[in-house]
Design an enzyme around this catalytic site. Structure first.
Site, mmCIF file in Angstrom:
data_model
loop_
_atom_site.group_PDB
_atom_site.id
_atom_site.type_symbol
_atom_site.label_atom_id
_atom_site.label_comp_id
_atom_site.label_asym_id
_atom_site.label_seq_id
_atom_site.Cartn_x
_atom_site.Cartn_y
_atom_site.Cartn_z
ATOM 1 N N CYS A 2 0.821 -1.214 0.000
ATOM 2 C CA CYS A 2 0.000 0.000 0.000
ATOM 3 C C CYS A 2 0.856 1.265 0.000
ATOM 4 O O CYS A 2 1.919 1.299 0.616
ATOM 5 C CB CYS A 2 -0.885 0.037 1.228
ATOM 6 N N ARG A 27 5.530 -0.759 -6.319
ATOM 7 C CA ARG A 27 5.550 -1.522 -5.073
ATOM 8 C C ARG A 27 4.460 -2.587 -5.028
ATOM 9 O O ARG A 27 4.450 -3.416 -4.124
ATOM 10 C CB ARG A 27 5.347 -0.580 -3.897
ATOM 11 N N TRP A 75 -2.973 -2.735 -1.381
ATOM 12 C CA TRP A 75 -2.622 -4.146 -1.601
ATOM 13 C C TRP A 75 -3.453 -4.916 -0.586
ATOM 14 O O TRP A 75 -3.273 -4.769 0.621
ATOM 15 C CB TRP A 75 -1.125 -4.342 -1.356
ATOM 16 N N ASN A 99 -2.123 2.602 5.823
ATOM 17 C CA ASN A 99 -1.226 1.469 5.539
ATOM 18 C C ASN A 99 -0.999 0.707 6.838
ATOM 19 O O ASN A 99 -0.889 1.329 7.893
ATOM 20 C CB ASN A 99 0.146 1.950 5.053
ATOM 21 N N GLY A 100 -0.857 -0.594 6.744
ATOM 22 C CA GLY A 100 -0.602 -1.389 7.942
ATOM 23 C C GLY A 100 -1.797 -2.270 8.270
ATOM 24 O O GLY A 100 -2.671 -2.484 7.422
ATOM 25 N N GLU A 478 16.975 -19.192 -4.171
ATOM 26 C CA GLU A 478 16.679 -17.918 -4.835
ATOM 27 C C GLU A 478 16.191 -18.153 -6.267
ATOM 28 O O GLU A 478 15.247 -17.509 -6.722
ATOM 29 C CB GLU A 478 17.933 -17.033 -4.790
ATOM 30 N N LYS A 482 12.554 -16.972 -7.651
ATOM 31 C CA LYS A 482 12.359 -16.139 -8.853
ATOM 32 C C LYS A 482 11.317 -16.772 -9.761
ATOM 33 O O LYS A 482 10.419 -16.113 -10.254
ATOM 34 C CB LYS A 482 13.661 -15.963 -9.650
ATOM 35 N N GLU A 485 7.740 -16.622 -8.288
ATOM 36 C CA GLU A 485 7.163 -15.278 -8.233
ATOM 37 C C GLU A 485 6.570 -14.845 -9.561
ATOM 38 O O GLU A 485 5.508 -14.247 -9.590
ATOM 39 C CB GLU A 485 8.246 -14.253 -7.856
ATOM 40 N N HIS A 501 16.741 -37.922 0.842
ATOM 41 C CA HIS A 501 16.063 -38.111 2.127
ATOM 42 C C HIS A 501 14.559 -37.833 2.031
ATOM 43 O O HIS A 501 13.915 -37.579 3.041
ATOM 44 C CB HIS A 501 16.700 -37.223 3.203
ATOM 45 N N LYS A 597 6.255 -4.950 -3.808
ATOM 46 C CA LYS A 597 7.700 -4.726 -3.767
ATOM 47 C C LYS A 597 8.165 -4.423 -2.348
ATOM 48 O O LYS A 597 9.273 -4.765 -1.962
ATOM 49 C CB LYS A 597 8.043 -3.555 -4.704
HETATM 50 C C1 AGP Z 1 12.138 -10.829 -3.977
HETATM 51 O O1 AGP Z 1 12.087 -11.217 -5.305
HETATM 52 C C2 AGP Z 1 10.869 -10.724 -3.323
HETATM 53 N N1 AGP Z 1 9.957 -9.908 -4.008
HETATM 54 C C3 AGP Z 1 10.798 -10.702 -1.811
HETATM 55 O O2 AGP Z 1 11.088 -11.996 -1.394
HETATM 56 C C4 AGP Z 1 11.686 -9.707 -1.030
HETATM 57 O O3 AGP Z 1 13.028 -10.063 -1.157
HETATM 58 C C5 AGP Z 1 11.247 -9.698 0.440
HETATM 59 O O4 AGP Z 1 9.927 -9.256 0.510
HETATM 60 C C6 AGP Z 1 12.133 -8.852 1.304
HETATM 61 O O5 AGP Z 1 12.148 -7.529 0.888
HETATM 62 P P1 AGP Z 1 13.260 -6.527 1.346
HETATM 63 O O6 AGP Z 1 14.557 -7.009 0.818
HETATM 64 O O7 AGP Z 1 12.844 -5.213 0.736
HETATM 65 O O8 AGP Z 1 13.256 -6.494 2.841
#
Ligand code: AGP
Length: 602
Positions: A2, A27, A75, A99-100, A478, A482, A485, A501, A597
């Site tokens: 948000c 974001r 959001w 927000n929050g 990672e 990716k 996401e 395992h 974001k």
């Molecule tokens: C990364 O591709 C993500 N969108 C997400 O996991 C992100 O890294 C996570 O929300 C942490 O964000 P930050 O690094 O801004 O704290």
């Protein structure tokens, strides 16, 4: 996540709000809205989906002349992304954006409903505006009604409220979620981060948790639990660090290609001929430190995990890593000889910020590795090292991960030098390897095209396993994140030696294994693990500098002299693979569904 903007003044308010919201678009959000009071009259507009829908709805509306105005990108947390759930939320004569998360909203809502209040949305936010209007008639004093309202709220919030009963005023409050006030003479701006007000305001004040107040006649009156207080503004940068796609199809793609350059910037002035130095930290700061704990979320957590191998191997200092949202509630035992590091691209991640506050409260020395200067995490930690990746707009983080990992690698050598635990010869060879990183991150001719062609074979199946060992295990995590996401396909990262395992039970031709097989670190071990999967008919895409006959698909890497050089080269390949699969599936690469974001709620 948000976003909030607000403005008090005589300029055209709709444009200021929409421009501000567009700066926060990257974001992530699913609906947007604005509300304006001018000439004592309230007007509001809301729209589901992208900001252009709100622009379309407001195209015949202008708002010149003095007035107050608030805007929001939402959001969804409580309730679906519908117009009714979008902010600003209306009472009878007031509007609020927030927000929050208001944790006690159910309780407040029940009380209000008992008193006959009718709720239109499913949100926690709507309780704020009704509570304000319930409080107002008591004394007919708007600020007191707002103050009482804020004191009832539990949870995290950044709130702006406007009301016809005080048509020249914006009421504000902050606790846990970011909010700042921008100043340009008598013009006052609000925003949840500084990008919407850069170029508009000259001075800024970043509100602290527990602060609230109101703006009237060009003046901000600020309070906290001790009563009215004074505050110091500071100059706001005048450069708009806006990012353009520069000919690339997506921000994510541009950010992948930028990595070679930004890594040089990350190292600049820190990687010196004789040693690695961080002017942000001195020897005294590390005095008494015997171990390191790192907290982060998502991609930043993966970078933390990779660095834990480096802190132990290169600096010989024990290092543990925790997911911030888990750390917060595990009642962790903290000891003062621990350096507490948080990693965050945005600097606003609620879980990471709260973990940082816990560590500070416990008396630990804290250090933030962050990409955004002046962010909440940078302002809260004792020291901070900026990653210098430049603005990252793609929701799927790429260059932030690369630069975080680079800073942590350098930091491991820096700490090892200060503590005298890193062998000088090793330090020299690590430094030499660092100098090769920008080159290793240049994307060779034909690689992207090859990945594009390969990607068509990876659009189905019943899942992906990214596997690796040692630092390539966090890289596998990672790579899988990716893909998840932006492709919405199921992918997992796994330590290669752990597959037997349990997960190997899933192996068949429709299970895709993405195998990270560096030559410079445990090659024979990972090779055996991949052979085990191949023997069970898993489809293998191997990424390696060594030819591997059992692979169904193979990407040959160029560098094999040092694990970190191989790490960064393979990182780019996994990023491009996720990108190309997402493009083929027709997804929104830069703003994938359901994601934000900057994750400012827990
Ligand atoms: C990364 O591709 C993500 N969108 C997400 O996991 C992100 O890294 C996570 O929300 C942490 O964000 P930050 O690094 O801004 O704290």
């Amino acid at each position: 996540m948000c976003g909030i903007v607000g403005y008090v003044g005589a300029k055209e308010k709709k444009e200021i709000l929409l421009e501000g919201l567009s700066e926060l678009e990257y974001r992530g959000y699913d609906s947007a809205g604005i509300a304006v009071i001018e000439n004592d009259k309230l007007t509001s507009f809301k729209a589901v989906g992208k900001l252009k829908n709100l622009q379309e709805k407001t195209k015949n509306y202008t708002s010149s002349g003095f007035g107050v105005s608030i805007g929001h990108t939402r959001w969804a947390t409580h309730g679906k992304p519908t117009e009714l759930n979008a902010h600003p939320h209306l009472g009878k004569y007031s509007f609020v954006v927030h927000n929050g998360i208001i944790e006690n909203y159910q309780e407040i809502k029940k009380g209000l409903q008992k008193n006959g209040v009718n709720f239109l949305s499913q949100t926690d936010t709507e309780t704020i505006v009704h509570l304000f209007e319930q409080n107002y008639p008591k004394e007919q004093k708007a600020f007191e009604a707002f103050e009482d309202t804020i004191k009832t709220l539990e949870g995290a919030y950044a709130v702006l409220l406007i009301s016809e009963v005080a048509p020249d005023t914006i009421f504000f409050a902050k606790s846990g979620s970011p909010l700042l006030i921008g100043f340009d003479n008598e013009e006052i701006y609000f925003a949840s981060s500084d990008t919407p007000i850069i170029g508009k305001a000259k001075e800024v004040y970043y509100l602290e948790d527990g602060e609230y107040g109101y703006v009237k006649e060009g003046k901000v009156i600020l309070f906290d639990k001790g009563g009215e207080k004074s505050f110091q503004t500071k100059a706001l940068t005048l450069d708009k660090i806006s990012a353009q796609k520069d000919g690339y199809r997506f921000f994510m793609e541009k950010e992948i290609y930028e990595q070679s350059r930004v890594m040089s910037e990350t190292m600049m002035g820190r990687l010196k001929d004789e040693c690695i130095d961080f002017e942000e930290i001195d020897e005294a700061f590390l005095e008494g430190i015997e171990n390191i704990k790192i907290c982060a979320c998502g991609t930043s957590y993966h970078s933390a995990l990779a660095s834990s191998y480096l802190f132990e191997r290169l600096a010989k200092i024990p290092c543990s890593v925790e997911i911030a949202s888990e750390f917060r509630y595990k009642e962790p035992l903290l000891s003062k000889n621990t350096l507490f590091i948080v990693i965050s691209q945005s600097g606003e991640t609620a879980d990471t910020l709260e973990a940082l506050k816990m560590a500070k409260k416990g008396g630990l020395k804290t250090l933030a590795i962050c990409n955004v200067d002046n962010s909440s995490i940078v302002r809260t930690s004792d020291r901070s090292i900026l990653t210098r990746a430049g603005i990252e707009k793609g929701v799927a983080s790429t260059k932030a991960f690369a630069t975080q990992t680079m800073v942590l690698w350098m930091l491991s050598l820096f700490i090892g030098r200060i503590k005298g635990t890193t062998d000088a010869k090793i330090a020299k060879s690590e430094k030499d390897a660092m100098l090769h990183i920008p080159k290793a991150l240049l994307i060779p001719d034909g690689l992207h095209e090859k990945i594009h062609r390969l990607s068509k074979r990876y659009l189905h199946g019943h899942g992906f396993f990214y596997i690796g060992r040692d630092i390539f295990y966090p890289l596998a995590l990672e790579g899988a994140l990716k893909l998840k996401e932006i492709s919405y396909l199921h992918a997992e990262g796994y330590p290669a030696g752990e597959m037997k395992h349990g997960p190997i039970a899933l192996a068949d031709s429709k299970l895709f294994t993405i195998a990270l097989m560096p030559r410079s670190l445990h090659y024979e071990k990972i090779k055996s693990n991949v052979e085990e999967l191949s023997a069970r008919d898993s489809t293998i895409l191997a990424i390696s500098p060594c030819a591997f006959d059992l692979a169904d698909d193979f990407i040959l890497t160029q560098h094999d002299s040092h694990p970190m050089i191989e790490f960064f080269e393979m990182m780019i390949i996994t990023q491009l693979l996720a990108l190309e699969i997402s493009v083929r599936l027709g997804n929104d690469v830069d703003m994938p569904r359901n994601l934000a974001k900057s994750v400012t709620v827990e």
